[in-house]
Design a protein around this motif. Structure first.
Motif, mmCIF file in Angstrom:
data_model
loop_
_atom_site.group_PDB
_atom_site.id
_atom_site.type_symbol
_atom_site.label_atom_id
_atom_site.label_comp_id
_atom_site.label_asym_id
_atom_site.label_seq_id
_atom_site.Cartn_x
_atom_site.Cartn_y
_atom_site.Cartn_z
ATOM 1 N N ASP A 1 0.825 -1.204 0.000
ATOM 2 C CA ASP A 1 0.000 0.000 0.000
ATOM 3 C C ASP A 1 0.864 1.261 0.000
ATOM 4 O O ASP A 1 2.094 1.200 -0.013
ATOM 5 C CB ASP A 1 -1.002 -0.015 1.154
ATOM 6 N N ALA A 2 0.210 2.416 0.034
ATOM 7 C CA ALA A 2 0.914 3.697 -0.047
ATOM 8 C C ALA A 2 1.821 3.944 1.155
ATOM 9 O O ALA A 2 2.750 4.743 1.077
ATOM 10 C CB ALA A 2 -0.108 4.824 -0.168
ATOM 11 N N HIS A 3 1.581 3.256 2.256
ATOM 12 C CA HIS A 3 2.381 3.427 3.466
ATOM 13 C C HIS A 3 3.511 2.400 3.559
ATOM 14 O O HIS A 3 4.224 2.352 4.560
ATOM 15 C CB HIS A 3 1.490 3.334 4.706
ATOM 16 N N GLY A 4 3.665 1.550 2.551
ATOM 17 C CA GLY A 4 4.736 0.558 2.521
ATOM 18 C C GLY A 4 4.409 -0.732 3.240
ATOM 19 O O GLY A 4 5.292 -1.564 3.434
ATOM 20 N N LYS A 5 3.149 -0.947 3.607
ATOM 21 C CA LYS A 5 2.749 -2.173 4.296
ATOM 22 C C LYS A 5 2.277 -3.211 3.294
ATOM 23 O O LYS A 5 1.607 -2.894 2.315
ATOM 24 C CB LYS A 5 1.639 -1.885 5.305
ATOM 25 N N GLY B 1 -2.057 6.316 -10.312
ATOM 26 C CA GLY B 1 -2.624 4.975 -10.202
ATOM 27 C C GLY B 1 -2.253 4.074 -11.371
ATOM 28 O O GLY B 1 -2.655 2.922 -11.420
ATOM 29 N N ARG B 2 -1.493 4.590 -12.324
ATOM 30 C CA ARG B 2 -1.075 3.806 -13.493
ATOM 31 C C ARG B 2 0.167 2.992 -13.159
ATOM 32 O O ARG B 2 0.980 3.400 -12.340
ATOM 33 C CB ARG B 2 -0.759 4.743 -14.673
ATOM 34 N N VAL B 3 0.314 1.870 -13.822
ATOM 35 C CA VAL B 3 1.505 1.043 -13.642
ATOM 36 C C VAL B 3 2.667 1.734 -14.345
ATOM 37 O O VAL B 3 2.593 2.021 -15.540
ATOM 38 C CB VAL B 3 1.277 -0.381 -14.199
ATOM 39 N N SER B 4 3.720 2.012 -13.595
ATOM 40 C CA SER B 4 4.864 2.717 -14.161
ATOM 41 C C SER B 4 5.939 1.764 -14.674
ATOM 42 O O SER B 4 6.695 2.110 -15.578
ATOM 43 C CB SER B 4 5.467 3.667 -13.122
ATOM 44 N N ARG B 5 6.011 0.562 -14.095
ATOM 45 C CA ARG B 5 7.016 -0.406 -14.527
ATOM 46 C C ARG B 5 6.552 -1.812 -14.166
ATOM 47 O O ARG B 5 5.958 -2.034 -13.118
ATOM 48 C CB ARG B 5 8.349 -0.109 -13.850
ATOM 49 N N VAL B 6 6.842 -2.758 -15.043
ATOM 50 C CA VAL B 6 6.567 -4.171 -14.790
ATOM 51 C C VAL B 6 7.899 -4.902 -14.781
ATOM 52 O O VAL B 6 8.668 -4.808 -15.735
ATOM 53 C CB VAL B 6 5.635 -4.781 -15.865
ATOM 54 N N THR B 7 8.168 -5.624 -13.690
ATOM 55 C CA THR B 7 9.407 -6.378 -13.556
ATOM 56 C C THR B 7 9.084 -7.863 -13.498
ATOM 57 O O THR B 7 8.170 -8.267 -12.767
ATOM 58 C CB THR B 7 10.146 -5.967 -12.257
ATOM 59 N N THR C 1 -6.849 2.821 -8.332
ATOM 60 C CA THR C 1 -7.273 4.043 -7.673
ATOM 61 C C THR C 1 -6.020 4.790 -7.209
ATOM 62 O O THR C 1 -5.189 4.208 -6.508
ATOM 63 C CB THR C 1 -8.176 3.717 -6.466
ATOM 64 N N PRO C 2 -5.868 6.055 -7.592
ATOM 65 C CA PRO C 2 -4.657 6.805 -7.222
ATOM 66 C C PRO C 2 -4.513 6.952 -5.701
ATOM 67 O O PRO C 2 -5.492 7.083 -4.969
ATOM 68 C CB PRO C 2 -4.877 8.176 -7.874
ATOM 69 N N GLY C 3 -3.250 6.908 -5.253
ATOM 70 C CA GLY C 3 -2.930 7.174 -3.868
ATOM 71 C C GLY C 3 -3.067 6.018 -2.901
ATOM 72 O O GLY C 3 -2.851 6.187 -1.707
ATOM 73 N N LYS C 4 -3.426 4.821 -3.380
ATOM 74 C CA LYS C 4 -3.639 3.702 -2.469
ATOM 75 C C LYS C 4 -2.552 2.634 -2.502
ATOM 76 O O LYS C 4 -2.228 2.053 -1.483
ATOM 77 C CB LYS C 4 -4.994 3.046 -2.747
ATOM 78 N N TRP C 5 -2.001 2.357 -3.680
ATOM 79 C CA TRP C 5 -1.078 1.232 -3.830
ATOM 80 C C TRP C 5 0.198 1.682 -4.526
ATOM 81 O O TRP C 5 0.162 2.454 -5.475
ATOM 82 C CB TRP C 5 -1.736 0.103 -4.624
ATOM 83 N N SER C 6 1.327 1.125 -4.056
ATOM 84 C CA SER C 6 2.607 1.452 -4.691
ATOM 85 C C SER C 6 3.167 0.290 -5.507
ATOM 86 O O SER C 6 3.970 0.501 -6.403
ATOM 87 C CB SER C 6 3.629 1.890 -3.645
ATOM 88 N N ALA C 7 2.764 -0.934 -5.182
ATOM 89 C CA ALA C 7 3.250 -2.101 -5.939
ATOM 90 C C ALA C 7 2.305 -3.277 -5.754
ATOM 91 O O ALA C 7 1.538 -3.334 -4.788
ATOM 92 C CB ALA C 7 4.652 -2.488 -5.493
ATOM 93 N N MET C 8 2.385 -4.220 -6.697
ATOM 94 C CA MET C 8 1.583 -5.439 -6.629
ATOM 95 C C MET C 8 2.403 -6.567 -7.225
ATOM 96 O O MET C 8 3.033 -6.396 -8.268
ATOM 97 C CB MET C 8 0.278 -5.253 -7.383
ATOM 98 N N ILE C 9 2.406 -7.706 -6.563
ATOM 99 C CA ILE C 9 3.085 -8.896 -7.056
ATOM 100 C C ILE C 9 2.003 -9.847 -7.557
ATOM 101 O O ILE C 9 1.107 -10.223 -6.802
ATOM 102 C CB ILE C 9 3.909 -9.588 -5.943
ATOM 103 N N ILE C 10 2.070 -10.216 -8.838
ATOM 104 C CA ILE C 10 1.025 -11.041 -9.449
ATOM 105 C C ILE C 10 1.620 -12.328 -10.011
ATOM 106 O O ILE C 10 2.492 -12.283 -10.880
ATOM 107 C CB ILE C 10 0.323 -10.298 -10.596
ATOM 108 N N PRO C 11 1.132 -13.485 -9.548
ATOM 109 C CA PRO C 11 1.524 -14.750 -10.177
ATOM 110 C C PRO C 11 0.579 -15.073 -11.334
ATOM 111 O O PRO C 11 -0.595 -14.709 -11.304
ATOM 112 C CB PRO C 11 1.370 -15.766 -9.037
#
Length: 148
Positions: free
Chosen positions: A37-41, A91-97, A121-131
Motif C-alpha cells: 500500500d501507499a504506506h509501505g505495508k 494509479g497507473r503502472v509505471s514499470r513491470v518487472t 485508484t490513485p494514492g492507495k497502492w505502490s506495488a503489486m506482485i502477481i503470479p
C-alpha cells in the motif's frame, strides 16, 4: 464458487472455439502474491484488486502465423511472477518487472504488455506482485452444418 466459475468459462470458450483451435486456460490467482500500500505495508492481493480501475487480460498468441494447425504450438505453458510498480499520483503502472519468467519470451511479453496498461485508484497502492499460470489445452470441436 471459484471452481464453478472457471469451469463455466472453460466450457463457454470450448463451445465457441473452432475445430482444432487451442483453448487457453489462463489463471491469475489473486489469493497468491501480495500488494504494497501507499504506506509501505504488505497487504493481500484481494484488497488491491478492489481498487483496480482498468485491468485488461494478457492476449497470449495461441497459434503461429501459419494456417496449418499441425504447425501450431501445443506446448504454451508457464508459471510466472510479476511485480507491478504503481505511480501513487496517477494509479497507473509505471514499470513491470519479471520476478520469475514463464520460460517463454512470448508469454512474458504478452503478460508484461497487458500489466503495463493496468490502472488503480490513485494514492492507495505502490506495488503489486502477481503470479500467473498459463496452460493451452487443445479441445477437438466437431462442427456440423444442419439443413433446415
Amino acid at each position: 464458487m471459484k471452481t464453478l466459475a472457471t469451469m463455466i468459462a472453460i466450457t463457454l470458450t470450448a463451445f465457441t472455439a473452432r475445430a482444432s483451435e487451442p483453448v487457453p486456460y489462463i489463471a491469475m490467482p489473486i489469493d497468491n502474491g501480495y500488494a504494497i500500500d501507499a504506506h509501505g505495508k504488505r497487504q493481500p492481493n484481494a484488497l488491491c484488486a478492489r481498487d483496480v480501475i482498468w485491468a485488461c487480460p494478457p492476449r497470449y498468441p495461441l497459434r503461429a502465423r501459419s494456417s496449418d494447425p499441425t504447425t501450431w504450438s501445443r506446448n504454451f505453458r508457464g508459471d510466472g511472477l510479476y511485480r507491478l510498480d504503481i505511480d501513487l499520483k496517477t494509479g497507473r503502472v509505471s514499470r513491470v518487472t519479471i520476478i520469475k519468467s514463464t520460460a517463454s519470451a512470448i508469454l512474458d511479453r504478452a503478460s508484461t504488455g497487458a500489466f503495463s496498461r493496468w490502472g488503480f485508484t490513485p494514492g492507495k497502492w505502490s506495488a503489486m506482485i502477481i503470479p500467473t499460470a498459463v496452460r493451452v489445452t487443445w479441445v477437438p470441436v466437431l462442427i456440423q452444418e444442419r439443413e433446415l
